[in-house]
Design a protein around this motif. Structure first.
Motif, PDB file in Angstrom:
ATOM      1  N   GLY A   1       0.820  -1.209   0.000  1.00  0.00           N
ATOM      2  CA  GLY A   1       0.000   0.000   0.000  1.00  0.00           C
ATOM      3  C   GLY A   1       0.850   1.253   0.000  1.00  0.00           C
TER       4      GLY A   1
ATOM      5  N   THR B   1      -4.005  -3.767  -3.580  1.00  0.00           N
ATOM      6  CA  THR B   1      -4.075  -5.020  -2.823  1.00  0.00           C
ATOM      7  C   THR B   1      -4.091  -6.252  -3.715  1.00  0.00           C
ATOM      8  OG1 THR B   1      -6.506  -4.956  -2.804  1.00  0.00           O
ATOM      9  CG2 THR B   1      -5.362  -3.885  -0.977  1.00  0.00           C
TER      10      THR B   1
ATOM     11  N   GLY C   1      -3.924   4.050  -1.517  1.00  0.00           N
ATOM     12  CA  GLY C   1      -2.679   3.464  -1.040  1.00  0.00           C
ATOM     13  C   GLY C   1      -2.429   3.768   0.429  1.00  0.00           C
TER      14      GLY C   1
ATOM     15  N   VAL D   1      -4.720   1.556   2.573  1.00  0.00           N
ATOM     16  CA  VAL D   1      -4.214   0.186   2.653  1.00  0.00           C
ATOM     17  C   VAL D   1      -3.000   0.121   3.580  1.00  0.00           C
ATOM     18  CG1 VAL D   1      -3.160  -1.701   1.350  1.00  0.00           C
ATOM     19  CG2 VAL D   1      -5.112  -0.463   0.396  1.00  0.00           C
TER      20      VAL D   1
END
Length: 412
Positions: free
Chosen positions: A42, A242, A362, A365
């Motif tokens: 991420g 992901t 990002g 994550v």
């Protein structure tokens, strides 16, 4: 429909997008193989998208002032050199994989923004308005075709080489792309946006940015399109950030399966775009946009609930594979609301806002991936998509040019 210059330019675009797809395939595998962490994946995605985002206003100004050919060529030359140097560096310092790939992604992301805006601002100058739908469909087919060829080539090469060695192939295709555009003369060299400006205004970057902001704020339709695209990009960003971690880590599949997944998504994107001429004869571009938006939201929901890999593949395929149709709708609709002289500046600001949710995905994550199942993020984004549909998409129908009969859309 097109002359030789445009075909050469589009051919170069094939190689440029192929290089970008090779990087998008290789870098997550390189990072995940080196770190084994979804959080680092991420973070890598965040690093990749921040320079794309922050350099977009500059890209718009350069496209209006410098011209598409010069800007496009420089961007691909820099990407070719960056891939070559990073491949050499990884061989010398394998323990610095994350730092080296992060630097590569940051530079290539900056160059991607320049090439993207150069393309967006140049094609409408070369293609008649009545052919814009076909041209944008062709561009999306190039992107989707590269989405098939990139992972296919990457997956095939992984039989003999490591993921890090894919950077050599990316450097080669970026070099070919730059040579193709360099061979053209006079492509997008004019700068209509500054033709009537004073010398002081041409030097005032803030003035140019204010012009773009003012034009964007004056059109509620453009703001609605931005809101919808930000929602889609948030879901696509989380899916992309992901993808390698869920496929290889959560579902226990191999690198070659991840390559097959990317190829499948590319084939789906390409198939939907091949259907575009048939669809355009039967439904409006607006209807295509609304159906593709709904399909992306359904895909995100499937990813969120998927207990098995096949269901995840279906959801991932809808999330990524239907973006081509949605992008055709967005690109065609917004061109009807932007003045030609301000196209580079306004489009750069629109893309800046559109893609602001990509680095956000990002970051989400990276922050959430360490303590909460990543699939839980998709529930929240699917709910956001439902809200965006109710607040933005349905009211848009009354004003959208692409919701009108074809003859009205062409005349607008």
């Amino acid at each position: 429909m097109y002359n030789r210059r445009i075909w050469v330019f589009l051919g170069s675009r094939v190689f440029s997008t192929l290089g970008d797809q090779l990087l998008q395939f290789a870098v997550p595998l390189i990072v995940y193989d080196a770190t084994g962490s979804v959080t680092m994946s991420g973070l890598a995605f965040l690093i990749e998208w921040l320079p794309r985002l922050t350099s977009l206003p500059l890209a718009g100004l350069l496209a209006d002032r410098v011209g598409g050919r010069r800007l496009y060529t420089t961007a691909d030359v820099l990407r070719a050199a960056a891939c070559l140097l990073t491949a050499l560096a990884l061989g010398q310092w394998p323990g610095e994989t994350f730092k080296l790939t992060a630097a590569l992604m940051a530079l290539c992301a900056f160059c991607y923004a320049q090439a993207f805006i150069a393309l967006e601002s140049t094609v409408p100058q070369l293609v008649p308005k009545e052919d814009l739908a076909k041209a944008q469909s062709l561009l999306q087919m190039i992107n989707s075709g590269s989405g098939v060829l990139g992972p296919a080539a990457g997956g095939a090469l992984l039989i003999w080489i490591r993921p890090a060695d894919l950077l050599w192939a990316a450097a080669l295709v970026f070099a070919v792309s730059s040579c193709g555009v360099l061979s053209l003369r006079g492509l997008g060299e004019s700068a209509p946006a500054t033709a009537g400006a004073t010398g002081a205004e041409r030097r005032n970057v803030l003035h140019d940015l204010r012009v773009g902001v003012r034009s964007l704020r004056a059109e509620p339709v453009l703001l609605s399109l931005v809101g919808l695209t930000m929602t889609v990009n948030l879901m696509v960003g989380i899916s992309t950030a992901t993808g390698a971690a869920l496929t290889v880590g959560h579902f226990g599949q191999s690198d070659s399966v991840f390559a097959s997944l990317q190829m499948t998504v590319g084939v789906l994107s390409l198939a939907t775009l091949f259907l575009m001429p048939w669809l355009l004869r039967r439904v409006s571009v607006y209807r295509i946009g609304i159906v593709s938006f709904a399909a992306i939201a359904v895909g995100g929901t499937l990813v969120a609930v998927a207990p098995l890999f096949p269901l995840y593949v279906l959801g991932y395929g809808l999330c990524i594979g239907m973006c081509g149709l949605f992008n055709v709708f967005i690109r065609i609709e917004r061109l009807h609301w932007i003045k030609e002289a301000e196209r580079g500046r306004v489009i750069s600001l629109i893309v800046l806002l559109n893609q602001s949710t990509m680095p956000l995905s990002g970051l989400l994550v990276a922050v959430v991936g360490g303590w909460l199942p990543v699939q839980a993020l998709f529930f929240a984004v699917a709910a956001l998509a439902a809200v965006a549909y109710l607040l933005l998409f349905r009211p848009l129908q009354g004003r959208a040019v692409t919701a009108r009969p074809a003859e009205a859309a062409v005349a607008a």
